[in-house]
Motif scaffolding. Structure first.
Motif, PDB file in Angstrom:
ATOM      1  N   VAL A   1      44.679  38.341  39.055  1.00  0.00           N
ATOM      2  CA  VAL A   1      44.569  38.828  40.040  1.00  0.00           C
ATOM      3  C   VAL A   1      43.165  38.155  40.335  1.00  0.00           C
ATOM      4  CG1 VAL A   1      45.183  40.877  39.204  1.00  0.00           C
ATOM      5  CG2 VAL A   1      43.426  39.599  38.481  1.00  0.00           C
ATOM      6  N   ASP A   2      42.869  37.557  41.760  1.00  0.00           N
ATOM      7  CA  ASP A   2      42.044  37.468  42.320  1.00  0.00           C
ATOM      8  C   ASP A   2      40.987  38.312  43.098  1.00  0.00           C
ATOM      9  OD1 ASP A   2      44.306  35.035  42.792  1.00  0.00           O
ATOM     10  OD2 ASP A   2      45.027  36.424  43.837  1.00  0.00           O
ATOM     11  N   THR A   3      40.827  39.530  42.856  1.00  0.00           N
ATOM     12  CA  THR A   3      39.646  39.396  42.711  1.00  0.00           C
ATOM     13  C   THR A   3      38.957  40.512  41.677  1.00  0.00           C
ATOM     14  OG1 THR A   3      40.140  42.248  43.356  1.00  0.00           O
ATOM     15  CG2 THR A   3      40.716  40.743  44.915  1.00  0.00           C
ATOM     16  N   TRP A   4      37.341  40.570  41.452  1.00  0.00           N
ATOM     17  CA  TRP A   4      37.118  41.709  40.351  1.00  0.00           C
ATOM     18  C   TRP A   4      38.020  42.411  40.283  1.00  0.00           C
ATOM     19  CZ3 TRP A   4      34.904  38.531  37.071  1.00  0.00           C
ATOM     20  CH2 TRP A   4      34.356  37.327  37.329  1.00  0.00           C
ATOM     21  N   PHE A   5      37.359  43.983  41.102  1.00  0.00           N
ATOM     22  CA  PHE A   5      38.081  44.997  41.087  1.00  0.00           C
ATOM     23  C   PHE A   5      39.732  45.146  40.396  1.00  0.00           C
ATOM     24  CE2 PHE A   5      40.906  48.115  42.660  1.00  0.00           C
ATOM     25  CZ  PHE A   5      40.653  49.630  42.449  1.00  0.00           C
TER      26      PHE A   5
ATOM     27  N   ASP B   1      43.533  34.106  36.568  1.00  0.00           N
ATOM     28  CA  ASP B   1      42.507  35.961  36.991  1.00  0.00           C
ATOM     29  C   ASP B   1      41.164  34.620  37.171  1.00  0.00           C
ATOM     30  OD1 ASP B   1      44.260  37.510  36.241  1.00  0.00           O
ATOM     31  OD2 ASP B   1      43.621  38.091  34.063  1.00  0.00           O
ATOM     32  N   ILE B   2      40.473  35.547  38.032  1.00  0.00           N
ATOM     33  CA  ILE B   2      39.341  35.023  38.805  1.00  0.00           C
ATOM     34  C   ILE B   2      38.259  34.662  37.839  1.00  0.00           C
ATOM     35  CG2 ILE B   2      38.581  37.287  38.897  1.00  0.00           C
ATOM     36  CD1 ILE B   2      36.698  36.961  41.539  1.00  0.00           C
TER      37      ILE B   2
ATOM     38  N   ASN C   1      43.079  29.867  42.527  1.00  0.00           N
ATOM     39  CA  ASN C   1      42.491  31.321  43.337  1.00  0.00           C
ATOM     40  C   ASN C   1      41.661  30.376  44.196  1.00  0.00           C
ATOM     41  OD1 ASN C   1      42.966  31.651  40.531  1.00  0.00           O
ATOM     42  ND2 ASN C   1      42.672  33.810  41.134  1.00  0.00           N
ATOM     43  N   SER C   2      41.249  29.028  44.440  1.00  0.00           N
ATOM     44  CA  SER C   2      40.240  28.706  45.489  1.00  0.00           C
ATOM     45  C   SER C   2      41.048  27.819  47.077  1.00  0.00           C
ATOM     46  CB  SER C   2      39.328  27.127  45.117  1.00  0.00           C
ATOM     47  OG  SER C   2      40.451  26.315  44.356  1.00  0.00           O
ATOM     48  N   ALA C   3      42.257  27.942  46.980  1.00  0.00           N
ATOM     49  CA  ALA C   3      42.894  28.289  48.120  1.00  0.00           C
ATOM     50  C   ALA C   3      42.984  28.834  48.922  1.00  0.00           C
ATOM     51  CB  ALA C   3      44.139  27.260  47.655  1.00  0.00           C
ATOM     52  N   LYS C   4      42.685  29.427  50.105  1.00  0.00           N
ATOM     53  CA  LYS C   4      42.603  30.398  50.315  1.00  0.00           C
ATOM     54  C   LYS C   4      43.198  29.796  51.497  1.00  0.00           C
ATOM     55  CE  LYS C   4      38.705  34.321  50.264  1.00  0.00           C
ATOM     56  NZ  LYS C   4      37.350  34.122  50.514  1.00  0.00           N
ATOM     57  N   SER C   5      44.582  31.189  52.369  1.00  0.00           N
ATOM     58  CA  SER C   5      44.822  30.546  53.873  1.00  0.00           C
ATOM     59  C   SER C   5      44.651  31.916  54.862  1.00  0.00           C
ATOM     60  CB  SER C   5      46.111  31.070  53.477  1.00  0.00           C
ATOM     61  OG  SER C   5      46.818  32.204  53.404  1.00  0.00           O
ATOM     62  N   HIS C   6      45.008  31.889  56.208  1.00  0.00           N
ATOM     63  CA  HIS C   6      44.611  32.693  57.184  1.00  0.00           C
ATOM     64  C   HIS C   6      45.726  33.849  56.618  1.00  0.00           C
ATOM     65  CE1 HIS C   6      41.449  29.981  58.929  1.00  0.00           C
ATOM     66  NE2 HIS C   6      43.015  28.568  59.275  1.00  0.00           N
TER      67      HIS C   6
END
Length: 830
Positions: A663-667, A41-42, A572-577
């Motif tokens: 999950v990758d968002t705080w919400f 989780d985040i 979680n730290s690897a964002k893609s387009h």
């Protein structure tokens, strides 16, 4: 739970690498990232925690590593002090030890076996009875004296000789041991003043003969008394004066004067106990009479016991009088059996112990008096335990100095740090306390707290203050999910405060995660002004911006998609387009639009000395005129908008498609933790229904808003100097209480004492005797001239005769007043 002290039980040993990975620990605290990529989780995969706001207070205005923020935050020294190597080393060492302890704690298991159990001690505050030394010594001395007197009495009684041939325990036994010189008629013939002279005068000079008769000496004449039924009275011997009612006696202890004062004392005692009970219950106890332990014990314990102790000898006196007079009360009717009169043995035992004999003789008043006399000991025990002291928390009036006004008047800046998210995380999942003055639904305006009062340490403090909260007002909505996931924006038309309308929307940039064949997505979007032709346009008037920014759209999606690339997201730290959606095989969603509204009201808040809210209750309805709480350009909409921005604050908050429950968002993280379930974010589960997930979303809004205000108290204006509010403080004080069981026992026994006392004087023996039968001579005098002194040996008929006290013609034809049997006795006219 806090550790108050540590005592080493042996030498320290290093933690082996088999139990703790030191290299991984040092890597994490140095870089903020895991040494090995993993899904989580985040809250567990965030590399660098934003601490800019907290560090700015210490003079640092640039981004730093996590470790520096921990070291400076724990020590909180000035910049000049950090220039000294010792202070800098100590700061980092303290932070390192704390992080190491937290890391080791996470590795601990809660499973406990018999081999891991440890014996220890529990220290706490206990309360016990205290023995007052001077009083204890006095009691020991008195008991020692009592023991010595008992020993002396036993020695004297065994060594003292007795010449009695019979125990004079009844009137019948007394007749049998009367010497012949007293039984015979010769005694009457020597009476020169009449038969009414006391026998003590008539036996003067005959003591030797009485003593010798009791020893059976040969020089004593045989008893040849002439029967009263055979004697002939001569005219000169019939001049006996008659007893008048005024000359008859009754003990002073049975007088109405004594009855009046005794009943007044009993009634006053019952009233005092009942009134004291009412006062104690109403006032939550009474203060101790003194700060001195000896005085307290005298007043609370020994004084009540003394009262009960004095009751016992008084009842003993009344009991003894009734034991002596009860046979004569039966004889007054001149129709008494010997078993209920002459043969009664009430004086052979202590008065209280004749209760069974009285019951057999059906003398119920006497048996009641015996029982009440015995109950005086129980009354002493109950009164001793009636009043007890114990510490209790009590409210006292107190004036609190106000710290802030319930007015927002400073710049409401968008939160830059992640403190809010981590405070919410520890509260949701670890159940740690919220910030001071904060509860899950409200934030309360603080007032100054004191730790001490004139009565001692303060446990909690209560006063009225303003509370602020938020109501999410989430409603189910419908959006084109296909447009949303392909990068289009939302569209909502909202009414402005001035009556106009503004289109609101928001572009949601989605990130490709794992394989999207079975994936889930959680969306949170704060809206902004747009135009229909240019949906990405965010310009607008301040009023339009606040209107749109106060709206949020949340969604839960389940999809089976075909995308232009398969970006296997491993951390979680690897964002893609944004992926190109080539095909939508299946898609389901639940959308809702939330329009949070500020609510406020006046509350009575109880807080601990450190500001933690223990309880609260509304005392005034919610105030809908919110403009009075905002000045200097601040508005309720601006406050709500600023608080909502924490959902999109910081890095890695963009929504990811995922095919697991991480999950990758705080919400999404808050929804997962608050519901204590992963069903709302599980791609294998159906899309959650609005009715099920909406309460959690609204609860998250309310909780996070309260946390934001709790961590930004400087948004409120400071209060004027010397401004106060009236409240109460809860202080621990020693108070006197009344034991419920002992109260019931004491009042019941005192009431029984009163009832028996009323019956005692209402049925007291009549005045029939010329003198009290309190000596052997006075008792013998009541048999002068009676034929019973010769009939006593006729045991066959003795039990069938009826006896009475009255007038009869005795030996020598004289008229006597005393005890005789029927039909020769005439009852007195009383």
């Amino acid at each position: 739970m806090n550790v108050s002290a540590i005592v080493p039980l042996g030498p320290r040993t290093a933690l082996s690498d088999d139990h703790f990975n030191r290299s991984a620990f040092e890597y994490i605290i140095g870089t903020g990232a895991q040494p090995v990529s993993r899904r989580a989780d985040i809250s567990e995969t965030t590399a660098v925690i934003d601490q800019r706001e907290n560090l700015a207070e210490l003079g640092f205005n640039y981004t730093v590593t996590n470790m520096l923020g921990f070291a400076l935050g724990l020590s909180r020294l000035s910049l000049a002090q950090y220039a000294e190597p010792d202070h800098l080393l100590s700061s980092f060492e303290t932070a390192h030890k704390l992080l190491h302890a937290l890391a080791v704690t996470d590795l601990m298991t809660q499973e406990v076996s018999k081999h891991t159990e440890r014996r220890g001690t529990i220290s706490g505050e206990a309360f016990a009875y205290v023995v007052v030394r001077p009083l204890a010594i006095a009691v020991d001395c008195i008991l020692s004296l009592v023991v010595l007197l008992i020993i002396a009495l036993c020695m004297l009684s065994t060594r003292r000789g007795s010449q009695l041939q019979r125990d004079p325990v009844s009137l019948t036994d007394l007749i049998k041991i009367m010497p012949c010189s007293i039984k015979g008629s010769n005694l009457s013939e020597t009476d020169q003043q009449g038969v009414n002279d006391p026998l003590t005068k008539l036996i003067r000079g005959k003591i030797t003969r009485v003593w010798m008769a009791s020893r059976g000496k040969a020089d004593i004449d045989e008893c040849h008394a002439t029967s009263s039924r055979e004697a002939v009275a001569s005219p000169k011997q019939t001049s006996q004066t008659q007893q008048t009612a005024a000359s008859r006696v009754r003990p002073f202890g049975m007088s109405l004067t004594v009855a009046f004062f005794f009943l007044v004392v009993l009634g006053a005692s019952i009233g005092a106990v009942v009134v004291l009970k009412i006062i104690i219950d109403k006032r939550n106890g009474l203060p101790r009479p003194s700060g001195n332990t000896n005085v307290n014990q005298l007043v609370l314990n020994y004084a009540p016991v003394t009262f009960a102790t004095l009751l016992e000898p008084f009842w003993l006196l009344l009991n003894r009088l009734l034991c002596v007079l009860q046979p004569f009360e039966e004889l007054a009717a001149a129709d008494a059996k010997s078993s209920r009169s002459l043969d009664l043995k009430y004086t052979s035992l202590p008065p209280q112990l004749v209760v069974w004999r009285a019951l057999r003789a059906r003398h119920y008043i006497l048996s009641s008096v015996c029982a009440i006399g015995l109950s005086a000991n129980l009354l002493a025990v109950s009164l001793n335990g009636l009043l007890t002291g114990r510490p209790v928390l009590m409210n006292s009036a107190h004036n609190f100095t106000l710290t802030y006004k319930p007015v927002f008047g400073t710049s409401l800046q968008r939160p830059a740090s992640w403190d809010y998210q981590y405070v919410a995380k520890t509260n949701f999942s670890d159940e740690l306390a919220l910030p001071p003055w904060t509860v899950p639904s409200f934030y309360f305006v603080p007032f100054h707290l004191d730790r001490e009062s004139v009565f001692g340490p303060i446990a909690s403090q209560t006063a009225k203050t303003q509370g602020f909260g938020i109501q999410a007002n989430c409603k189910e909505s419908s959006f084109n999910s296909t447009s949303v996931i392909t990068g289009q924006n939302f569209f909502v038309k909202e009414k402005t405060p001035t009556g106009g309308h503004v289109p609101c929307g928001g572009v949601t940039e989605l990130y490709g995660g794992q394989n999207l064949s079975l994936a889930a997505l959680e969306v949170f979007a704060q809206l902004h002004p747009i135009t229909v032709d240019e949906p990405n346009l965010t310009d607008g008037t301040p009023e339009e911006k606040l209107t749109c920014n106060s709206l949020a759209v949340t969604g839960f999606l389940r999809g089976n998609l075909t995308v232009s690339f398969d970006n296997m997201k491993t951390e979680n730290s690897a964002k893609s387009h944004s992926p190109e959606i080539l095909g939508i095989n299946a898609l389901s969603s639940t959308w809702m639009t939330c329009k949070p509204q500020l609510i406020t009201g006046f509350y009575e808040v109880t807080v601990s000395p450190d500001g933690r809210v223990d309880s609260y209750k509304a005392v005034d309805p919610s105030n809908h005129n919110l403009s009075s709480f905002f000045v200097n350009g601040t508005t309720p909409a601006a406050l709500v908008t600023t608080a909502m921005s924490i959902f999109t604050n910081g890095a890695d908050t963009g929504p990811y498609w995922h095919n697991d429950t991480y999950v990758d968002t705080w919400f999404a993280y808050f929804v997962k933790n608050l519901s204590n379930s992963s069903v709302f974010v599980d791609p294998a589960a159906p899309v959650p229904q609005f009715e099920l997930v909406a309460p959690y979303v609204e609860d998250i809004f309310a909780r996070l808003f309260a946390i934001v205000l709790g961590l930004n108290q400087d948004w409120l204006l400071p209060a004027e100097s010397n401004s106060t509010t009236l409240g109460t403080v809860l202080v621990r004080r020693d108070r006197i209480f009344m034991s419920g069981p002992m109260f019931f026992i004491s009042v019941t026994l005192l009431a029984l004492n009163t009832v028996v006392a009323v019956a005692y004087w209402a049925r007291r023996p009549k005045k029939i005797l010329p003198h009290m039968p309190d000596t052997i001579a006075n008792t013998m005098d009541l048999f002068r001239g009676s034929g019973l002194i010769s009939d006593v040996e006729d045991r066959e008929r003795w039990g069938n005769w009826r006896f009475g006290y009255g007038r009869f013609v005795g030996s020598g034809g004289k008229r006597y007043e005393g005890i005789e049997r029927r039909p020769f006795v005439i009852p007195l006219d009383l």
